[in-house]
Design an enzyme around this catalytic site. Structure first.
Site, PDB file in Angstrom:
ATOM      1  CG  ASP A 267      -2.161   0.902   0.951  1.00  0.00           C
ATOM      2  OD1 ASP A 267      -2.104   1.729   0.004  1.00  0.00           O
ATOM      3  OD2 ASP A 267      -3.159   0.805   1.691  1.00  0.00           O
TER       4      ASP A 267
HETATM    5  C1  BGC Z   1      -5.005   3.304   0.023  1.00  0.00           C
HETATM    6  C2  BGC Z   1      -5.078   2.284  -1.080  1.00  0.00           C
HETATM    7  C3  BGC Z   1      -4.984   2.977  -2.417  1.00  0.00           C
HETATM    8  C4  BGC Z   1      -3.689   3.761  -2.474  1.00  0.00           C
HETATM    9  C5  BGC Z   1      -3.456   4.465  -3.802  1.00  0.00           C
HETATM   10  C6  BGC Z   1      -3.826   4.251  -0.139  1.00  0.00           C
HETATM   11  O1  BGC Z   1      -3.956   5.332   0.718  1.00  0.00           O
HETATM   12  O2  BGC Z   1      -4.972   2.668   1.266  1.00  0.00           O
HETATM   13  O3  BGC Z   1      -6.283   1.575  -0.967  1.00  0.00           O
HETATM   14  O4  BGC Z   1      -5.087   2.061  -3.454  1.00  0.00           O
HETATM   15  O5  BGC Z   1      -3.724   4.744  -1.453  1.00  0.00           O
HETATM   16  O6  BGC Z   1      -4.349   5.494  -3.981  1.00  0.00           O
END
Ligand code: BGC
Length: 720
Positions: A267
């Site tokens: 993530d």
């Molecule tokens: C989130 C993810 C997301 C990523 C990219 C993160 O803050 O937890 O679910 O895909 O950002 O936007």
């Protein structure tokens, strides 16, 4: 010779059949997983051949992101650049990036999709999103998100698939196949136990093996089995290590146990120790740069990014070049398997499908809006009686939506006010703050309330006092109040639930969902949705309570979320396998609204339940059938739920567990037979000793039910 051929075919068939029986999903006897256009072996060989000619520096370029949402390409080698974009309820348009879609469809949120219990619709919904990705040059969708609903306060519940692992799994596998059928890669996230967003980067989910296997892994397992090509690890720690750099989470659980063989990514900003990360089985560090000043540092390095540290670590002998090779290969392999080196991602002809997507969004809302209360049949509103309808409340003029990376603005958004005016014309009046006279003189008052949930933080279960007071005030002056809730999760409604006549859970409805709401209010659409969660009377009743560190309070915004100087706090999953209705039933706590519950404008009868055998040998399949009749006056759809109760076991087991469901549409007076095939997974539990599923012979009850608390028919089954 002929005989030999026959025997071979027979052997092959028996083999195939026995493989199918091994499948953990009984309905998946007929489930076709996604198969990429290029096989793992072929894609692997291609990646290997390319990497063989690369320097370690060149390989390192692939193991971390570029420009926040990209993986670099290379024209010389014909390696495609990958654009990765959110997410589960539609394409999040990043306005700060060039070449974006002009618009994308805002679908009802995934918890609303789950309320439809319609797996075919899940597939269409996801196919539409995959097509919008292709239209927008997006190679990888950063969804589906599928963390289990453990605490109602989780700010991201709206993005996920509810509290039941079986229901979530069936929706997710269809979602994955839908997205990937368009040539877009699906990403299962967030692996694993990111079940709250309260200080998600500084929390440690302490979870036992049985709960992991029975509750938190099945949806991921279903996604893996359905052929998902990517998985994103979670922000939180799992049993003492950050998921994104945990060998236990990635190599042991995801890769070895679930058999996932494709791309694993972090993530965004979630790994802190590059050596551990590289050795964990992780492949891709996203976004791979940025916000250096916020990040903790290890071993005197200025940042934890893999692209920055990898070469030094190879030189120092702390990691091997073959580790980097393995990671880069995983990144390239997935592109080649999807054939991205042979065709452009971008396909603007798919823009023509936007009207179809809008229709699917509307249909999802029609089937996803849950009618929870209908005293004296206040609903549907009978227009022929020309009632005076007053609309008031929070989301009348603004389409509510979940925030954070999942946010989708949509286009041609229809507000509740607009949709209700279109449906009820002059019968409807709207007041932001109605006076006593306006409240008392209305025949019906519709009150819109809800929450604005978002990624990055949790919000209280109880609604703000002003909201409760507003409803109490209106309900004390008018006995025909219908409350419409827009939220991504259960909220506190106990204070006024008994004082209102109608209650509709409309979730985050997407761009056209308010049209479906208006249709349900007027009766044009007969509601059929059922809750994929239990809504507790008070938060203290719920399985996850308490979980926030003592003395700490809710916050909003991103600062606390990113504050890595905060101490790690433990979230102890000490309820074990008893979450959701499993918890309420074991503890004999009555929720306000139970899992699987939802009303219709018609009546369904269950008759002639039968089972193919009352005694079976362990491992045999058993078929359960029942006839469902619409004995009311309106056409409608019923979601028939099958639960299994183990009568005696060597470990504590839930009172009952969902092991099948069918949605059946019936005209008035019409009957249809529904049938379920149960395999051994319907009766097994996770055995911590053998580290495998175990079926203990004995007596089981099989219930057919209209909700988790309303069982219509039960039969006994003995497994020998
Ligand atoms: C989130 C993810 C997301 C990523 C990219 C993160 O803050 O937890 O679910 O895909 O950002 O936007």
């Amino acid at each position: 010779m002929k005989h030999l051929k026959f025997i071979l075919v027979l052997l092959l068939m028996t083999n195939l059949l026995s493989c199918k029986n091994e499948n953990t999903n009984p309905e998946s006897v007929a489930f076709d997983s996604y198969i990429p256009p290029v096989s793992w072996e072929e894609a692997d060989a291609k990646a290997e051949a390319l990497l063989a000619g690369m320097t370690v520096e060149e390989k390192i370029d692939y193991i971390g992101g570029h420009n926040y949402f990209f993986v670099k390409g290379n024209e010389e080698y014909n390696i495609p650049r990958l654009y990765l974009s959110d997410a589960t309820q539609g394409v999040h348009i990043r306005k700060n990036l060039d070449g974006q879609l002009e618009k994308s469809t805002a679908f009802p949120c995934p918890i609303s999709l789950t309320s439809t219990w319609n797996t075919e619709l899940a597939r269409k919904y996801a196919t539409s999103i995959g097509e919008e990705c292709r239209a927008g040059d997006i190679a990888v969708l950063l969804g589906p998100g599928m963390n289990l609903y453990r605490v109602s306060q989780n700010g991201r519940n709206f993005e996920y698939f509810g509290e039941d692992p079986y229901l979530a799994a069936r929706m997710v596998e269809n979602y994955v196949v839908g997205v990937q059928s368009t040539g877009t890669i699906a990403t299962l996230k967030h692996f694993i136990c990111n079940n709250t967003d309260f200080r998600r980067r500084t929390s440690n989910s302490v979870v036992g093996e049985r709960a992991l296997n029975e509750l938190y892994l099945p949806a991921f397992k279903a996604g893996v089995d359905a052929g998902a090509l990517a998985v994103m690890t979670a922000y939180n720690q799992v049993n003492g290590e950050w998921a994104g750099q945990s060998e236990y989470v990635i190599n042991n659980i995801l890769r070895k146990q679930l058999g996932f063989k494709w791309l694993v990514m972090t993530d965004w900003w979630s790994i802190w120790d590059p050596v551990k990360t590289i050795k964990s089985g992780q492949d891709l560090d996203m976004p791979g740069h940025g916000f250096e000043e916020n990040l903790p540092t290890f071993a005197n390095q200025p940042n934890p990014f893999l692209r920055y540290n990898a070469k030094r670590l190879v030189d120092e002998g702390k990691v091997k070049e073959e580790d980097i090779h393995r990671m880069a290969k995983s990144v390239l392999r997935v592109s080649f398997a999807m054939g991205l080196d042979k065709r452009p991602v971008k396909d603007t002809t798919l823009l023509a499908k936007f009207p179809e997507h809008k229709e699917i969004a509307l249909q999802t809302a029609r089937e996803g809006i849950v009618l929870l209360r209908n005293e004296n049949n206040i609903l549907p509103i009978d227009k022929s009686k020309s009632p005076k309808i007053l609309l008031t409340g929070m989301f009348a003029e603004k389409v509510p939506m979940g925030g954070g990376s999942a946010e989708v603005e949509g286009y041609d958004n229809i507000t509740m006010l607009q949709a209700l005016q279109d449906e009820f014309g002059d019968l409807l009046s709207y007041e932001k703050e109605p006076d006593d006279n306006q409240i008392t003189s209305a025949d019906i008052v519709i009150v819109s309330i809800g929450t604005s949930d978002s990624e990055g933080y949790d919000s209280p279960f109880e609604l703000p006092k002003e909201v409760d007071d507003m409803i109490l005030n209106v309900a004390s002056k008018n006995s025909n109040v219908i409350v419409v809730v827009n939220s991504g999760r259960g909220v506190g409604m106990t204070k006024w639930n008994n004082m209102i006549s109608g209650l509709i859970y409309s979730w985050y409805p997407g761009q056209t969902g308010n049209v479906a709401l208006a249709e349900i209010l007027s009766g044009k659409t007969n509601p059929s949705a059922k809750l994929p969660i239990s809504i507790e009377k008070k938060f203290e009743d719920s399985p996850g309570y308490p979980y926030m560190p003592e003395g700490e309070d809710f916050y909003t915004g991103w600062d606390t979320d990113f504050d890595m100087s905060l101490p790690i706090y433990d979230i102890i999953y000490d309820e074990g396998v008893f979450t959701g209705y499993r918890w309420f039933e074991k503890k004999e706590i009555e929720p306000l609204y139970p899992f699987g519950f939802g009303l219709s404008y018609t009546i369904f009868d269950y008759n002639k339940m039968k089972i193919s055998a009352s005694k079976i040998a362990s491992g045999d399949l058993v078929t359960v059938e029942c006839e469902i009749t619409n004995s009311g006056k309106k056409a409608g759809a019923e979601i028939v739920q099958l639960y299994v109760s183990d009568q005696e076991a060597s470990v504590p087991r839930p009172v009952k567990e969902l092991k099948g469901f069918k949605k059946v549409t019936l005209n008035p007076g019409e009957s249809k037979s529904v049938s379920f095939v149960l395999d051994k997974s319907a009766f097994s539990f996770w055995d911590e000793e053998s580290k495998n599923w175990k079926l203990e012979p004995g007596n089981f009850l099989i219930h057919l039910a209209t909700s988790s608390v309303n069982i219509k028919e039960t039969l006994e089954l003995e497994i020998q």
